[in-house]
Motif scaffolding. Sequence first.
Motif, PDB file in Angstrom:
ATOM      1  N   GLU A   1      24.616 -24.500  10.891  1.00 52.09           N
ATOM      2  CA  GLU A   1      25.026 -25.086  12.166  1.00 52.09           C
ATOM      3  C   GLU A   1      26.509 -24.868  12.431  1.00 52.09           C
ATOM      4  O   GLU A   1      26.931 -24.781  13.582  1.00 52.09           O
ATOM      5  CB  GLU A   1      24.694 -26.579  12.191  1.00 52.09           C
ATOM      6  CG  GLU A   1      23.198 -26.877  12.252  1.00 52.09           C
ATOM      7  CD  GLU A   1      22.560 -26.390  13.546  1.00 52.09           C
ATOM      8  OE1 GLU A   1      23.295 -26.137  14.526  1.00 52.09           O
ATOM      9  OE2 GLU A   1      21.327 -26.268  13.585  1.00 52.09           O
TER      10      GLU A   1
ATOM     11  N   ARG B   1      28.091 -22.257  11.591  1.00 53.89           N
ATOM     12  CA  ARG B   1      28.294 -20.812  11.668  1.00 53.89           C
ATOM     13  C   ARG B   1      29.163 -20.286  10.535  1.00 53.89           C
ATOM     14  O   ARG B   1      29.960 -19.362  10.710  1.00 53.89           O
ATOM     15  CB  ARG B   1      28.882 -20.413  13.021  1.00 53.89           C
ATOM     16  CG  ARG B   1      27.956 -20.741  14.175  1.00 53.89           C
ATOM     17  CD  ARG B   1      28.209 -19.882  15.372  1.00 53.89           C
ATOM     18  NE  ARG B   1      27.157 -20.059  16.370  1.00 53.89           N
ATOM     19  CZ  ARG B   1      26.774 -19.119  17.208  1.00 53.89           C
ATOM     20  NH1 ARG B   1      27.322 -17.925  17.152  1.00 53.89           N
ATOM     21  NH2 ARG B   1      25.822 -19.345  18.098  1.00 53.89           N
TER      22      ARG B   1
ATOM     23  N   LYS C   1      17.497 -32.795  15.534  1.00 52.90           N
ATOM     24  CA  LYS C   1      18.780 -32.900  16.224  1.00 52.90           C
ATOM     25  C   LYS C   1      18.688 -33.790  17.455  1.00 52.90           C
ATOM     26  O   LYS C   1      19.676 -34.381  17.882  1.00 52.90           O
ATOM     27  CB  LYS C   1      19.254 -31.493  16.614  1.00 52.90           C
ATOM     28  CG  LYS C   1      20.673 -31.436  17.145  1.00 52.90           C
ATOM     29  CD  LYS C   1      21.126 -30.002  17.368  1.00 52.90           C
ATOM     30  CE  LYS C   1      22.551 -29.939  17.880  1.00 52.90           C
ATOM     31  NZ  LYS C   1      22.998 -28.535  18.094  1.00 52.90           N
TER      32      LYS C   1
ATOM     33  N   ASP D   1      18.025 -30.162  23.019  1.00 55.45           N
ATOM     34  CA  ASP D   1      17.738 -29.272  21.894  1.00 55.45           C
ATOM     35  C   ASP D   1      16.487 -28.426  22.111  1.00 55.45           C
ATOM     36  O   ASP D   1      15.969 -27.834  21.166  1.00 55.45           O
ATOM     37  CB  ASP D   1      17.607 -30.065  20.579  1.00 55.45           C
ATOM     38  CG  ASP D   1      17.715 -29.166  19.353  1.00 55.45           C
ATOM     39  OD1 ASP D   1      18.570 -28.261  19.356  1.00 55.45           O
ATOM     40  OD2 ASP D   1      16.935 -29.356  18.403  1.00 55.45           O
TER      41      ASP D   1
ATOM     42  N   GLU E   1      22.886 -19.990  26.188  1.00 56.94           N
ATOM     43  CA  GLU E   1      23.062 -19.392  24.861  1.00 56.94           C
ATOM     44  C   GLU E   1      22.876 -20.427  23.755  1.00 56.94           C
ATOM     45  O   GLU E   1      22.346 -20.123  22.688  1.00 56.94           O
ATOM     46  CB  GLU E   1      24.434 -18.748  24.742  1.00 56.94           C
ATOM     47  CG  GLU E   1      24.629 -17.990  23.437  1.00 56.94           C
ATOM     48  CD  GLU E   1      25.947 -17.245  23.387  1.00 56.94           C
ATOM     49  OE1 GLU E   1      26.051 -16.285  22.613  1.00 56.94           O
ATOM     50  OE2 GLU E   1      26.877 -17.632  24.130  1.00 56.94           O
ATOM     51  N   ARG E   2      23.311 -21.673  24.000  1.00 59.33           N
ATOM     52  CA  ARG E   2      23.140 -22.725  22.988  1.00 59.33           C
ATOM     53  C   ARG E   2      21.679 -23.060  22.748  1.00 59.33           C
ATOM     54  O   ARG E   2      21.338 -23.658  21.727  1.00 59.33           O
ATOM     55  CB  ARG E   2      23.915 -23.981  23.391  1.00 59.33           C
ATOM     56  CG  ARG E   2      25.411 -23.884  23.138  1.00 59.33           C
ATOM     57  CD  ARG E   2      26.068 -25.254  23.197  1.00 59.33           C
ATOM     58  NE  ARG E   2      26.050 -25.809  24.535  1.00 59.33           N
ATOM     59  CZ  ARG E   2      27.008 -25.643  25.433  1.00 59.33           C
ATOM     60  NH1 ARG E   2      28.075 -24.915  25.120  1.00 59.33           N
ATOM     61  NH2 ARG E   2      26.939 -26.187  26.625  1.00 59.33           N
ATOM     62  N   MET E   3      20.801 -22.681  23.669  1.00 55.37           N
ATOM     63  CA  MET E   3      19.365 -22.905  23.485  1.00 55.37           C
ATOM     64  C   MET E   3      18.718 -21.800  22.658  1.00 55.37           C
ATOM     65  O   MET E   3      17.517 -21.864  22.386  1.00 55.37           O
ATOM     66  CB  MET E   3      18.678 -22.993  24.860  1.00 55.37           C
ATOM     67  CG  MET E   3      19.178 -24.114  25.754  1.00 55.37           C
ATOM     68  SD  MET E   3      18.368 -24.121  27.372  1.00 55.37           S
ATOM     69  CE  MET E   3      16.712 -24.666  26.926  1.00 55.37           C
ATOM     70  N   THR E   4      19.479 -20.795  22.300  1.00 53.09           N
ATOM     71  CA  THR E   4      18.955 -19.639  21.575  1.00 53.09           C
ATOM     72  C   THR E   4      19.669 -19.502  20.229  1.00 53.09           C
ATOM     73  O   THR E   4      20.520 -20.321  19.864  1.00 53.09           O
ATOM     74  CB  THR E   4      19.164 -18.349  22.377  1.00 53.09           C
ATOM     75  OG1 THR E   4      20.558 -17.994  22.357  1.00 53.09           O
ATOM     76  CG2 THR E   4      18.715 -18.522  23.822  1.00 53.09           C
TER      77      THR E   4
ATOM     78  N   GLU F   1      24.056 -15.241  16.416  1.00 49.07           N
ATOM     79  CA  GLU F   1      24.030 -15.560  14.991  1.00 49.07           C
ATOM     80  C   GLU F   1      24.048 -14.262  14.185  1.00 49.07           C
ATOM     81  O   GLU F   1      23.422 -13.277  14.578  1.00 49.07           O
ATOM     82  CB  GLU F   1      22.776 -16.354  14.633  1.00 49.07           C
ATOM     83  CG  GLU F   1      22.708 -17.752  15.226  1.00 49.07           C
ATOM     84  CD  GLU F   1      23.611 -18.734  14.502  1.00 49.07           C
ATOM     85  OE1 GLU F   1      24.250 -18.332  13.500  1.00 49.07           O
ATOM     86  OE2 GLU F   1      23.697 -19.892  14.938  1.00 49.07           O
TER      87      GLU F   1
ATOM     88  N   GLU G   1      26.779 -20.415  28.856  1.00 47.67           N
ATOM     89  CA  GLU G   1      27.039 -21.073  27.577  1.00 47.67           C
ATOM     90  C   GLU G   1      25.916 -22.035  27.215  1.00 47.67           C
ATOM     91  O   GLU G   1      25.484 -22.101  26.052  1.00 47.67           O
ATOM     92  CB  GLU G   1      28.378 -21.813  27.618  1.00 47.67           C
ATOM     93  CG  GLU G   1      29.599 -20.919  27.740  1.00 47.67           C
ATOM     94  CD  GLU G   1      29.771 -20.342  29.139  1.00 47.67           C
ATOM     95  OE1 GLU G   1      30.457 -19.303  29.271  1.00 47.67           O
ATOM     96  OE2 GLU G   1      29.219 -20.933  30.097  1.00 47.67           O
ATOM     97  N   GLN G   2      25.426 -22.782  28.196  1.00 50.65           N
ATOM     98  CA  GLN G   2      24.322 -23.708  27.935  1.00 50.65           C
ATOM     99  C   GLN G   2      23.042 -22.959  27.572  1.00 50.65           C
ATOM    100  O   GLN G   2      22.300 -23.377  26.679  1.00 50.65           O
ATOM    101  CB  GLN G   2      24.090 -24.598  29.162  1.00 50.65           C
ATOM    102  CG  GLN G   2      25.185 -25.619  29.398  1.00 50.65           C
ATOM    103  CD  GLN G   2      24.982 -26.387  30.697  1.00 50.65           C
ATOM    104  OE1 GLN G   2      24.609 -25.818  31.723  1.00 50.65           O
ATOM    105  NE2 GLN G   2      25.234 -27.678  30.657  1.00 50.65           N
TER     106      GLN G   2
ATOM    107  N   ARG H   1      14.748 -26.425  19.280  1.00 51.82           N
ATOM    108  CA  ARG H   1      15.420 -25.336  18.556  1.00 51.82           C
ATOM    109  C   ARG H   1      15.485 -25.621  17.063  1.00 51.82           C
ATOM    110  O   ARG H   1      15.255 -24.732  16.237  1.00 51.82           O
ATOM    111  CB  ARG H   1      16.823 -25.158  19.137  1.00 51.82           C
ATOM    112  CG  ARG H   1      17.643 -24.050  18.506  1.00 51.82           C
ATOM    113  CD  ARG H   1      19.019 -23.987  19.166  1.00 51.82           C
ATOM    114  NE  ARG H   1      19.863 -22.933  18.601  1.00 51.82           N
ATOM    115  CZ  ARG H   1      20.605 -23.083  17.523  1.00 51.82           C
ATOM    116  NH1 ARG H   1      20.620 -24.249  16.883  1.00 51.82           N
ATOM    117  NH2 ARG H   1      21.349 -22.070  17.073  1.00 51.82           N
TER     118      ARG H   1
END
Length: 301
Positions: A177, A179, A135, A23, A82-85, A89, A79-80, A124
């Motif tokens: 979370e 979306r 998280k 996270d 982007e999940r950190m950002t 959104e 993808e990994q 995050r």
Amino acid sequence: MSRLWLPPRRRGPLPEVLLAEDDEILSSWLTRLAALYQVRPETLLEQISVSEHSPTILDQQAIPADLERLSVTMYSSPEQIERMTFAGEPREALEFVARRFPLWTCSRCVSEFIDRGLGQVRLRTWFISVASLCKRCGGQLTPARTRASRAMRDIVADGEPYELYAVVRDRLASAFENRRPVGAVTRAMRALAAPVPTDARVRYIARKRGRMPIGPDRTPPLLWQLAGTRQLRQLMHGYRYWRPPDARPYAAWPLTGQIAATVGLTVLTAAGMAMWGLLADLGLVDHGDLLVVKDILTPDQ
């Protein structure tokens, strides 16, 4: 700082890359990696040919090309990364995200990071204003800055408004979370915080429909006119204690303002169509926002 510690500009992974924590937000990982090479994060990003040189901007506005370049450089996948950002959104959802500094901390994770010599790590979840649980470890989040105002102490001591705020925050965190569209919520929050508009035509339409609150041309925020927030008004001694600056996102509001707005949101939902009709007539919300807000605040069955 010198750039001699960095390899020359090239395509491909860096010689050594630190592992990201669970996270961890991208800017935190980039800052730690830059420290490994004894350069500024902006210099590191320039060397690996990323178009945006600010790590905090990458947290919110990373483009696919930059995600691809970072994934190659840091032994990861787009993808990994982007999940950190918060990239991707909706703009309305970013109202709940802090721009530079975390709003929350997790004492359990902070203690662990310090013991491991990783005091710079930021997660995050800590940047999401409606987050309540870490998280990474599931621990309770606490405000990153100490707020010792009299109003804040009174609200926490009273219990009921603060507990209602916690419930609403959990609902909003779940919607964020997953979306789900939260634009209706952000519009309602702003409507509650905004003074009644003074536009003559808008006021005339609202008054003709019997929806204009009694008061002078410059009335306090609509939240302060809701009967259900009387207790909160007494604890906070007036809306000036929490009224947010114009055009600031919800994440930048004082904590007392966030509590007031979330409590007011539940009162506004229970107020029915008349109040929402007033807000729509004044141009503060869209027709249909009531149904969206009710759906978000309703517990999952």
